[in-house]
Enzyme design. Sequence first.
Site, PDB file in Angstrom:
ATOM      1  CB  CYS A  19      -0.898   0.010   1.231  1.00  0.00           C
ATOM      2  SG  CYS A  19      -1.928   1.493   1.365  1.00  0.00           S
ATOM      3  CD  GLU A  23      -0.905  -1.758  -5.354  1.00  0.00           C
ATOM      4  OE1 GLU A  23       0.038  -1.278  -6.044  1.00  0.00           O
ATOM      5  OE2 GLU A  23      -0.874  -1.850  -4.124  1.00  0.00           O
TER       6      GLU A  23
END
Length: 251
Positions: free
Chosen positions: A2, A118
């Site tokens: 992340c 992402e």
Amino acid sequence: MCGRYAATKDPAKLVEEFAAVDLTEGRARADHNVAPTKNVVTVVQRHPRDADGLVLEDEPAERSLRIMRWGLVPFWAKDPSAGSRMINTRAETAKEKPSFKRALAARRCLVPADGWFEWRRTGKEKEPFYMTDPSGDSLAFGGIWETWRPKDDKDAEPLITFSILTTDAEGQLTDVHHRMPLIVPRDHWAGWLDPDRSEVDELMVPTSPAVVESLELRPVSSLVNNVRNNGPDLLRRAETEQPVDSLFDQP
């Protein structure tokens, strides 16, 4: 992993959602493109201290919103530059690593997020996606935090930093990336934040398939690639050549 997320809710909304008091001292800012080393809102639960700074362990712990810098700086680090390499912590090995095991046992936090970004790699191309709860509820990432001071100045203002725990991606998320943040479900918040609980194996469980399948995986503009870009446009669905559902069809 992340490496970028969005956190746009004001403290008043987070106070209600996380049943916490606001100790951000007016420093919280809506951010549609949170990047490492930024100062952001986290949720912690700590026992109060007396006038001399001693922890009053017999007093009930208080849950609060606090500002921390993203990128964990261990207490033993020579300088804060270590934080840029510790934005994420693998949940599978956190108990074994010297940089993380002390914080995991005693200093856990929740990181409120609207969603995270992402990038899916296809050949040389990287396509950004935004993962979010369509209901509008915050996602609570599991985090750990530390306090750092320079060794030659014990009276310096402490630097409070955190790292986001990650796990193997589940379900539809595997089509984008092989890792994801550890999302702590609401019924685990109290246990995760409990400062008197050092054993957390029962809480270090992968995000449930039901939670993963409830998320919206939204293709977004490549504007998010640049950390200097910010604003609501980063969260809007980008036009795609094929329906987004077809991108994640399961055989």
